[in-house]
Design a protein around this motif. Sequence first.
Motif, PDB file in Angstrom:
ATOM      1  N   ASP A   8       0.839  -1.196   0.000  1.00  0.00           N
ATOM      2  CA  ASP A   8       0.000   0.000   0.000  1.00  0.00           C
ATOM      3  C   ASP A   8       0.872   1.243   0.000  1.00  0.00           C
ATOM      4  OD1 ASP A   8      -2.460   1.309  -0.087  1.00  0.00           O
ATOM      5  OD2 ASP A   8      -2.600   1.458   2.090  1.00  0.00           O
ATOM      6  N   HIS A  10       0.326   5.636   0.653  1.00  0.00           N
ATOM      7  CA  HIS A  10      -0.500   6.830   0.861  1.00  0.00           C
ATOM      8  C   HIS A  10       0.370   8.068   0.714  1.00  0.00           C
ATOM      9  CE1 HIS A  10      -4.509   5.359   2.177  1.00  0.00           C
ATOM     10  NE2 HIS A  10      -3.814   4.254   2.404  1.00  0.00           N
ATOM     11  N   HIS A  42      -2.807  -1.278   6.489  1.00  0.00           N
ATOM     12  CA  HIS A  42      -3.459  -1.616   5.215  1.00  0.00           C
ATOM     13  C   HIS A  42      -2.698  -2.719   4.483  1.00  0.00           C
ATOM     14  CE1 HIS A  42      -5.833   2.433   4.888  1.00  0.00           C
ATOM     15  NE2 HIS A  42      -5.978   1.840   6.052  1.00  0.00           N
ATOM     16  N   ILE A  57      -8.678  -5.153   0.818  1.00  0.00           N
ATOM     17  CA  ILE A  57      -9.375  -4.259   1.747  1.00  0.00           C
ATOM     18  C   ILE A  57     -10.373  -3.353   1.026  1.00  0.00           C
ATOM     19  CG2 ILE A  57      -7.686  -4.297   3.617  1.00  0.00           C
ATOM     20  CD1 ILE A  57      -6.606  -1.645   2.633  1.00  0.00           C
TER      21      ILE A  57
HETATM   22 MG    MG Z   1      -4.540   2.234   2.024  1.00  0.00          MG
END
Ligand code: MG
Length: 168
Positions: A8, A10, A42, A57
């Motif tokens: 993941d 961000h 995540h 997710i």
């Molecule tokens: Mg995420």
Amino acid sequence: MRVGLGYDVHKLTEGRPLVLGGVTIAHDRGLLGHSDADVLIHAIMDALLGAAALQDIGAHFPDTDPQYRGISSLKLLAHVAELLRDRGYAVENIDAVVIAQKPKLRPYIEEMEQNIARVLQIDSDQINVKATTEEGLGFTGSEDGIASQAICALVSQKDGMNHDSLSE
Ligand code: MG
């Protein structure tokens, strides 16, 4: 034994807290996202869901759903743990890495591991969190974002039954 992989990213932005592994870390910027944007949790959830062949997710916690706005990702992790238990899976181990140029994460690693172990109801030696930089290269190096990767192994009750039948 089943293994899963999670990844993941961000984006870092001003005016958001930086939450990693359920720990709020003093920093001038935080991660942008619908939930608390805890990139480590995540990646771990995607690894766990992947190992159980339960999609990802995004399928379980859509970012269009207002009930997940600002939610602690540890709560989402607790839900993933429940899904695994319902299907007879137990976590064998998790290894994860956070890729961030700044801040230095070493002082927070133990608390992150404790948070994850508590929520998953596993021992602290079943979870390992690491941190690295990418030496100033790429989007993590320029501090545009933080990435995380995780890998996990699950054991299922079916594995146990197979072992029993082999030993008989
Ligand atoms: Mg995420």
